[in-house]
Write an enzyme that holds these catalytic residues in place. Sequence first.
Site, PDB file in Angstrom:
ATOM      1  N   TYR A  90       0.851  -1.178   0.000  1.00  0.00           N
ATOM      2  CA  TYR A  90       0.000   0.000   0.000  1.00  0.00           C
ATOM      3  C   TYR A  90       0.893   1.236   0.000  1.00  0.00           C
ATOM      4  O   TYR A  90       1.701   1.428   0.906  1.00  0.00           O
ATOM      5  CB  TYR A  90      -0.932   0.020   1.218  1.00  0.00           C
ATOM      6  CG  TYR A  90      -1.852   1.209   1.192  1.00  0.00           C
ATOM      7  CD1 TYR A  90      -2.923   1.253   0.310  1.00  0.00           C
ATOM      8  CD2 TYR A  90      -1.622   2.310   2.001  1.00  0.00           C
ATOM      9  CE1 TYR A  90      -3.761   2.362   0.254  1.00  0.00           C
ATOM     10  CE2 TYR A  90      -2.457   3.416   1.958  1.00  0.00           C
ATOM     11  CZ  TYR A  90      -3.513   3.430   1.075  1.00  0.00           C
ATOM     12  OH  TYR A  90      -4.328   4.533   1.013  1.00  0.00           O
ATOM     13  N   HIS A 129      -4.671   5.135  -2.689  1.00  0.00           N
ATOM     14  CA  HIS A 129      -5.875   5.958  -2.839  1.00  0.00           C
ATOM     15  C   HIS A 129      -5.476   7.342  -3.331  1.00  0.00           C
ATOM     16  O   HIS A 129      -4.440   7.872  -2.923  1.00  0.00           O
ATOM     17  CB  HIS A 129      -6.611   6.091  -1.501  1.00  0.00           C
ATOM     18  CG  HIS A 129      -7.280   4.841  -1.064  1.00  0.00           C
ATOM     19  ND1 HIS A 129      -6.674   3.919  -0.237  1.00  0.00           N
ATOM     20  CD2 HIS A 129      -8.509   4.339  -1.348  1.00  0.00           C
ATOM     21  CE1 HIS A 129      -7.502   2.915  -0.026  1.00  0.00           C
ATOM     22  NE2 HIS A 129      -8.612   3.138  -0.687  1.00  0.00           N
TER      23      HIS A 129
END
Length: 172
Positions: A90, A129
């Site tokens: 991530y 994101h």
Amino acid sequence: MATMTEPNSPARVELRAVDASVMLKVRNLNTVLFPVRYTGTFYKCLLQDDQFARLAYYGSVCVGTVTCRKQPLGFAESNVVGQHTMCEMYMMTLGVLAPYRRLGIARGLLESALAAAAQDPTIRRVVLHVQIDNDDALRFYHKHGFATVRMVERYYKLLDPPHAYLLEYPLR
């Protein structure tokens, strides 16, 4: 320490691993680059073995950063169940100070993170994101092989707009 030389820049760009001695630089860059405020725990965690963090220096000036963590596959989509033998990386942050953009520094930081992820056979993809109105970031990631998976409503608690896109870069 990795060194990359940019063809159109007179100075060398160096990517250096993050350790406790440079954590204040990471903190300062994040404060300037991102609307999100990170906690002390975030910075402590960057020193753990399952994290990947680099600083970019343009000559002697610290101008960019990338921070990533290894997590169970599907964690970014809240799909984690059972045993976790497969993982994802991530990407928590990637940013370069405005005067140093368009010199390939962000690309170098991204490529260093992707290369680190590719060396770990348990990591299947890199995910991140992006706030839905950050067109520059979306263009950058799409240009470098990321695909939009879906929109996540109300991902950001204190930002407007609060929605984000989940992007992924498949490795295997």
